[in-house]
Scaffold this motif. Structure first.
Motif, short mmCIF file in Angstrom:
data_model
loop_
_atom_site.label_atom_id
_atom_site.label_comp_id
_atom_site.label_asym_id
_atom_site.label_seq_id
_atom_site.Cartn_x
_atom_site.Cartn_y
_atom_site.Cartn_z
N LYS A 288 -28.35 -2.53 36.02
CA LYS A 288 -29.18 -2.41 37.22
C LYS A 288 -30.40 -1.56 36.89
CE LYS A 288 -26.50 1.56 38.86
NZ LYS A 288 -26.20 1.97 37.50
N TYR B 285 -19.67 0.43 40.43
CA TYR B 285 -20.88 -0.34 40.75
C TYR B 285 -21.20 -0.27 42.25
CZ TYR B 285 -20.75 -2.31 36.04
OH TYR B 285 -20.77 -2.48 34.67
N TYR C 114 -19.12 -13.71 39.87
CA TYR C 114 -19.34 -12.86 38.70
C TYR C 114 -18.44 -11.63 38.73
CZ TYR C 114 -23.43 -15.76 37.80
OH TYR C 114 -24.25 -16.82 37.54
N THR D 153 -17.72 -12.06 32.42
CA THR D 153 -18.75 -11.01 32.54
C THR D 153 -18.24 -9.73 31.88
OG1 THR D 153 -19.61 -11.95 34.60
CG2 THR D 153 -20.10 -9.62 34.17
N ILE E 61 -31.05 -6.93 38.77
CA ILE E 61 -29.72 -6.83 38.16
C ILE E 61 -29.58 -7.92 37.10
CG2 ILE E 61 -27.23 -6.95 38.57
CD1 ILE E 61 -27.73 -6.18 41.45
N VAL F 198 -24.14 -8.67 44.00
CA VAL F 198 -23.63 -9.53 42.93
C VAL F 198 -22.68 -10.58 43.51
CG1 VAL F 198 -22.26 -9.56 40.81
CG2 VAL F 198 -23.84 -7.68 41.23
N PHE G 133 -22.43 -5.17 34.09
CA PHE G 133 -23.64 -5.38 34.88
C PHE G 133 -24.64 -4.29 34.56
CE2 PHE G 133 -20.13 -7.11 37.42
CZ PHE G 133 -20.57 -8.40 37.63
N TYR H 233 -15.72 -10.57 35.90
CA TYR H 233 -15.70 -9.21 35.35
C TYR H 233 -14.28 -8.63 35.41
CZ TYR H 233 -16.59 -4.17 35.09
OH TYR H 233 -16.55 -2.84 34.75
N ARG I 64 -26.59 -9.30 33.86
CA ARG I 64 -25.22 -9.16 33.39
C ARG I 64 -25.13 -9.58 31.94
NH1 ARG I 64 -21.31 -13.97 33.62
NH2 ARG I 64 -22.71 -15.75 33.54
N LEU J 16 -29.49 -11.79 37.25
CA LEU J 16 -28.80 -12.19 38.49
C LEU J 16 -29.72 -12.06 39.70
CD1 LEU J 16 -25.25 -10.66 37.96
CD2 LEU J 16 -26.13 -12.91 37.30
#
Length: 198
Positions: A80, A164, A175, A75, A61, A171, A78, A179, A63, A103
């Motif tokens: 992935k 997510y 963070y 943030t 992952i 996470v 993200f 976000y 960001r 991350l």
């Protein structure tokens, strides 16, 4: 990473689109790629660095973030497995106004942005996929703006959990809070309230 794994990665990325990418195009994409690894907390791209590369995440992952006028770390989104890790590198070679940070340990395919852009413009299917990608990026930006203008922090957190789902436990809460545009202690209260209500 074995070639078949790289091929599968590229194919998976395109499988969610409305356009079929031919085998020979996937082979061309692979021919201009190289493997790269980032350790947890490594910078994939520092703020104000030139944006020359595009990445596709194979595992891990990352960001995207920026600093607001007060120096707070915010943030943006993200990334992935099977996601692009990209700023404005396909649009221009300007310096990045955002940073990209791993991350988790990240394995990725790396492309020179200019080479990938040439390939995209040479193939009609890839050009359509690129347009779809740009439209989705714009839609995401509009939805983020809407969320901050209309939704409460709790509603934004619930939306984050849906968007997510696959990574929300991977996470850091710090963070996630950045976000959502809130402090970590506010996120803790929101999570506690949701837990009590369920």
């Amino acid at each position: 990473m074995k070639k078949e794994d790289k091929y599968k990665l590229i194919k998976n990325i395109f499988s969610n689109s409305n356009y079929c990418v031919r085998h020979e195009i996937i082979e061309k994409i692979l021919s201009i790629s190289s493997e790269v690894d980032f350790l947890k907390n490594d910078m994939i791209l520092n703020m104000w660095d030139e944006q020359n590369e595009v990445y596709i995440i194979f595992s891990g992952i990352a960001r995207s973030y920026y600093l607001d006028k007060d120096g707070n770390d915010i943030t943006k989104f993200f990334m992935k497995e099977n996601d692009f890790c990209i700023g404005e590198s396909l649009f221009s070679n300007q310096k990045s106004i955002e940073g990209f940070e791993a991350l988790e340990n990240v394995k990725a395919l790396k492309f020179k942005a200019k080479e990938l852009k040439v390939l995209i413009l040479q193939d009609e299917g890839l050009s359509r996929l690129y347009m779809e990608f740009l439209e989705n990026s714009l839609l995401y930006k509009m939805q983020r703006e809407y969320a901050f203008q209309i939704m409460s922090a709790t509603e934004r957190y619930i939306a984050f959990q849906k968007e997510y789902e696959e990574i929300k436990e991977r996470v850091s809460q710090h963070y996630i809070a950045s976000y959502l545009g809130i402090k970590p202690e506010s996120l803790s209260r929101i999570r506690r309230t949701i837990k009590e209500e369920n």
